[in-house]
Design a protein around this motif. Structure first.
Motif, PDB file in Angstrom:
ATOM      1  N   ALA A 299     -78.435   1.133  32.461  1.00 39.78           N
ATOM      2  CA  ALA A 299     -79.067   1.381  31.167  1.00 39.78           C
ATOM      3  C   ALA A 299     -77.999   1.426  30.075  1.00 39.78           C
ATOM      4  N   PRO A 300     -78.298   0.898  28.883  1.00 36.34           N
ATOM      5  CA  PRO A 300     -77.323   0.933  27.789  1.00 36.34           C
ATOM      6  C   PRO A 300     -77.042   2.356  27.343  1.00 36.34           C
ATOM      7  N   ARG A 301     -75.863   2.548  26.788  1.00 36.67           N
ATOM      8  CA  ARG A 301     -75.495   3.876  26.297  1.00 36.67           C
ATOM      9  C   ARG A 301     -76.094   4.086  24.915  1.00 36.67           C
ATOM     10  N   ALA A 302     -76.520   5.309  24.655  1.00 38.74           N
ATOM     11  CA  ALA A 302     -77.122   5.618  23.353  1.00 38.74           C
ATOM     12  C   ALA A 302     -76.096   5.444  22.245  1.00 38.74           C
ATOM     13  N   ASN A 303     -76.521   4.833  21.140  1.00 42.84           N
ATOM     14  CA  ASN A 303     -75.648   4.685  19.974  1.00 42.84           C
ATOM     15  C   ASN A 303     -75.533   5.973  19.182  1.00 42.84           C
ATOM     16  N   TRP A 304     -76.534   6.841  19.343  1.00 36.22           N
ATOM     17  CA  TRP A 304     -76.559   8.070  18.537  1.00 36.22           C
ATOM     18  C   TRP A 304     -77.447   9.086  19.239  1.00 36.22           C
ATOM     19  N   LYS A 305     -77.051  10.338  19.198  1.00 40.93           N
ATOM     20  CA  LYS A 305     -77.883  11.429  19.717  1.00 40.93           C
ATOM     21  C   LYS A 305     -77.927  12.544  18.683  1.00 40.93           C
ATOM     22  N   GLY A 306     -79.107  13.143  18.520  1.00 38.90           N
ATOM     23  CA  GLY A 306     -79.262  14.212  17.549  1.00 38.90           C
ATOM     24  C   GLY A 306     -80.680  14.731  17.579  1.00 38.90           C
ATOM     25  N   PHE A 307     -81.236  14.977  16.400  1.00 43.57           N
ATOM     26  CA  PHE A 307     -82.580  15.568  16.316  1.00 43.57           C
ATOM     27  C   PHE A 307     -83.443  14.777  15.336  1.00 43.57           C
ATOM     28  N   LEU A 308     -84.723  14.693  15.659  1.00 43.04           N
ATOM     29  CA  LEU A 308     -85.728  14.116  14.761  1.00 43.04           C
ATOM     30  C   LEU A 308     -86.526  15.268  14.196  1.00 43.04           C
ATOM     31  N   ARG A 309     -86.681  15.298  12.861  1.00 42.16           N
ATOM     32  CA  ARG A 309     -87.347  16.438  12.251  1.00 42.16           C
ATOM     33  C   ARG A 309     -88.388  15.994  11.236  1.00 42.16           C
ATOM     34  N   LEU A 310     -89.573  16.565  11.360  1.00 44.57           N
ATOM     35  CA  LEU A 310     -90.643  16.419  10.382  1.00 44.57           C
ATOM     36  C   LEU A 310     -91.014  17.818   9.925  1.00 44.57           C
ATOM     37  N   SER A 311     -90.538  18.193   8.732  1.00 44.42           N
ATOM     38  CA  SER A 311     -90.726  19.543   8.213  1.00 44.42           C
ATOM     39  C   SER A 311     -90.116  20.553   9.197  1.00 44.42           C
ATOM     40  N   LEU A 312     -90.935  21.396   9.837  1.00 43.73           N
ATOM     41  CA  LEU A 312     -90.407  22.401  10.771  1.00 43.73           C
ATOM     42  C   LEU A 312     -90.502  21.958  12.221  1.00 43.73           C
ATOM     43  N   VAL A 313     -91.014  20.752  12.474  1.00 38.69           N
ATOM     44  CA  VAL A 313     -91.134  20.230  13.841  1.00 38.69           C
ATOM     45  C   VAL A 313     -89.881  19.425  14.160  1.00 38.69           C
ATOM     46  N   THR A 314     -89.147  19.856  15.199  1.00 38.67           N
ATOM     47  CA  THR A 314     -87.869  19.226  15.554  1.00 38.67           C
ATOM     48  C   THR A 314     -87.816  18.954  17.047  1.00 38.67           C
ATOM     49  N   CYS A 315     -87.174  17.845  17.424  1.00 36.56           N
ATOM     50  CA  CYS A 315     -86.970  17.551  18.841  1.00 36.56           C
ATOM     51  C   CYS A 315     -85.686  16.744  19.012  1.00 36.56           C
ATOM     52  N   PRO A 316     -84.987  16.922  20.159  1.00 37.84           N
ATOM     53  CA  PRO A 316     -83.775  16.139  20.424  1.00 37.84           C
ATOM     54  C   PRO A 316     -84.139  14.696  20.769  1.00 37.84           C
ATOM     55  N   VAL A 317     -83.407  13.746  20.196  1.00 40.17           N
ATOM     56  CA  VAL A 317     -83.705  12.324  20.427  1.00 40.17           C
ATOM     57  C   VAL A 317     -82.406  11.546  20.644  1.00 40.17           C
ATOM     58  N   ALA A 318     -82.575  10.351  21.207  1.00 36.43           N
ATOM     59  CA  ALA A 318     -81.456   9.423  21.391  1.00 36.43           C
ATOM     60  C   ALA A 318     -81.868   8.066  20.836  1.00 36.43           C
ATOM     61  N   LEU A 319     -80.904   7.365  20.235  1.00 41.11           N
ATOM     62  CA  LEU A 319     -81.148   6.070  19.602  1.00 41.11           C
ATOM     63  C   LEU A 319     -80.436   4.987  20.405  1.00 41.11           C
ATOM     64  N   TYR A 320     -81.201   3.991  20.872  1.00 37.46           N
ATOM     65  CA  TYR A 320     -80.654   2.912  21.701  1.00 37.46           C
ATOM     66  C   TYR A 320     -80.830   1.562  21.001  1.00 37.46           C
ATOM     67  N   PRO A 321     -79.893   0.632  21.181  1.00 35.27           N
ATOM     68  CA  PRO A 321     -80.062  -0.705  20.582  1.00 35.27           C
ATOM     69  C   PRO A 321     -81.241  -1.422  21.220  1.00 35.27           C
ATOM     70  N   ALA A 322     -82.069  -2.067  20.406  1.00 34.59           N
ATOM     71  CA  ALA A 322     -83.243  -2.778  20.916  1.00 34.59           C
ATOM     72  C   ALA A 322     -82.937  -4.236  21.216  1.00 34.59           C
ATOM     73  N   THR A 323     -81.772  -4.736  20.799  1.00 33.86           N
ATOM     74  CA  THR A 323     -81.412  -6.127  21.036  1.00 33.86           C
ATOM     75  C   THR A 323     -80.013  -6.209  21.637  1.00 33.86           C
TER      76      THR A 323
END
Length: 307
Positions: A2-26
């Motif tokens: 599996a490819p390595r994540a380009n970025w790891k952090g948090f996705l936030r909508l107002s007070l709703v937050t969750c840890p996420v990872a960003l992977y290249p799609a191409t």
């Protein structure tokens, strides 16, 4: 793998937050690539980082970034100073607004990524954000820091995850006026449009990416195969464009060419190739013939090293 994540952090909508990872799609790793060689020795070319004035090679730890003020003056900026430019988007994608998909000019699109929950926690919050975007039929706009630069990112629901597309800033998009101003104003007649519509209708289809073939990539593989087999390489005649003298006549001929001949068999569909699969290059001298080798093991990807 599996490819390595380009970025790891948090996705936030107002007070709703969750840890996420960003992977290249191409990926372009499957494309044929070349090394630069010394024509006389056949050895690979190696680049060294040298001082422009002394000509001496400089170690990586002694190299810093610099902003050019004038011809001989630079402002040095250290890695630590860059890291101290603390942006919240370095660790968090904050959703700032929601817009209609149709409002995003295609010129602002850069490249796609996949955004997924990172780890076993936060899946519920991720699902809430994803389904809210899906239900509202909107695109979420946020910011993210990649390669030390902040980017605008548009988030779209895609299956169980999110597709994040990096967007350009306005100063990166050139105005079309400097290119289009010299285009002549031409009146297109109704008859011309009618003929052109018939041609379009005959060529109408569905967007099916699996039908597309990278003809240049195929030609490169054929070239390498031929050179490894010791076959002579001959230049192919380049296609030549012809000036259109009578536009109506050209449209009529195009319409006839687009119509399938009576009794002719439909064109065969292109052979489907698994994602990332390439035709096997011919073996080098001394190896088993391609057919015999192929019978014992599946076709290999093209070799990436210079022949």
């Amino acid at each position: 793998m599996a490819p390595r994540a380009n970025w790891k952090g948090f996705l936030r909508l107002s007070l709703v937050t969750c840890p996420v990872a960003l992977y290249p799609a191409t990926s372009e790793s499957e494309k044929v690539s070349f090394n630069q060689l010394n024509r006389k020795t056949g050895h690979r070319i190696k680049y060294a980082k040298v001082d422009a004035d002394t000509g001496e090679e400089v170690a990586n730890e002694d190299i810093v970034k610099g902003y050019k003020v004038d011809t001989d003056t630079f402002i040095e900026v250290t890695k630590e100073e860059l890291e101290n430019v603390a942006l919240e988007s370095t660790r968090t994608i904050e959703i700032d607004e929601f817009v209609d998909r149709s409002e995003i000019d295609p010129r602002y699109l850069i490249r796609p990524y996949y955004l997924v929950p990172d780890g076993k926690v936060g899946h519920d919050a991720f699902a809430v954000i994803r389904e809210t975007i899906r239900e509202m039929n909107k695109v979420a706009i946020g910011r993210v820091v990649l390669t030390n630069r902040e980017h605008i990112i548009a988030l779209d629901p895609l299956d169980k995850g999110l597709m994040g597309t990096l967007l350009r800033y306005p100063y990166e998009v050139r105005s079309e006026k400097e290119y289009f101003d010299d285009i002549q104003d031409v009146k297109v007649t109704k008859d011309m449009l009618e003929l052109a519509r018939h041609i379009v209708n005959q060529k109408a289809g569905r967007f099916e990416p699996e039908k597309f073939e990278d003809q240049y990539e195929t030609a490169l593989i054929d070239l390498i195969n031929a050179k490894r087999a010791g076959k002579p390489i001959t230049a192919k005649e380049r296609p030549r464009g012809e000036n259109v003298v009578d536009l109506m006549d050209a449209l009529r001929k195009s319409l006839g060419a687009a119509e399938p001949a009576k009794g002719s068999k439909p064109a065969k569909k292109p052979r489907k190739v698994a994602s990332g699969q390439k035709e096997m290059l011919m073996p080098i001298s001394g190896e088993k013939p391609a057919k015999e080798a192929a019978a014992k093991k599946p076709a290999a990807k093209p070799q990436r090293k210079s022949a």
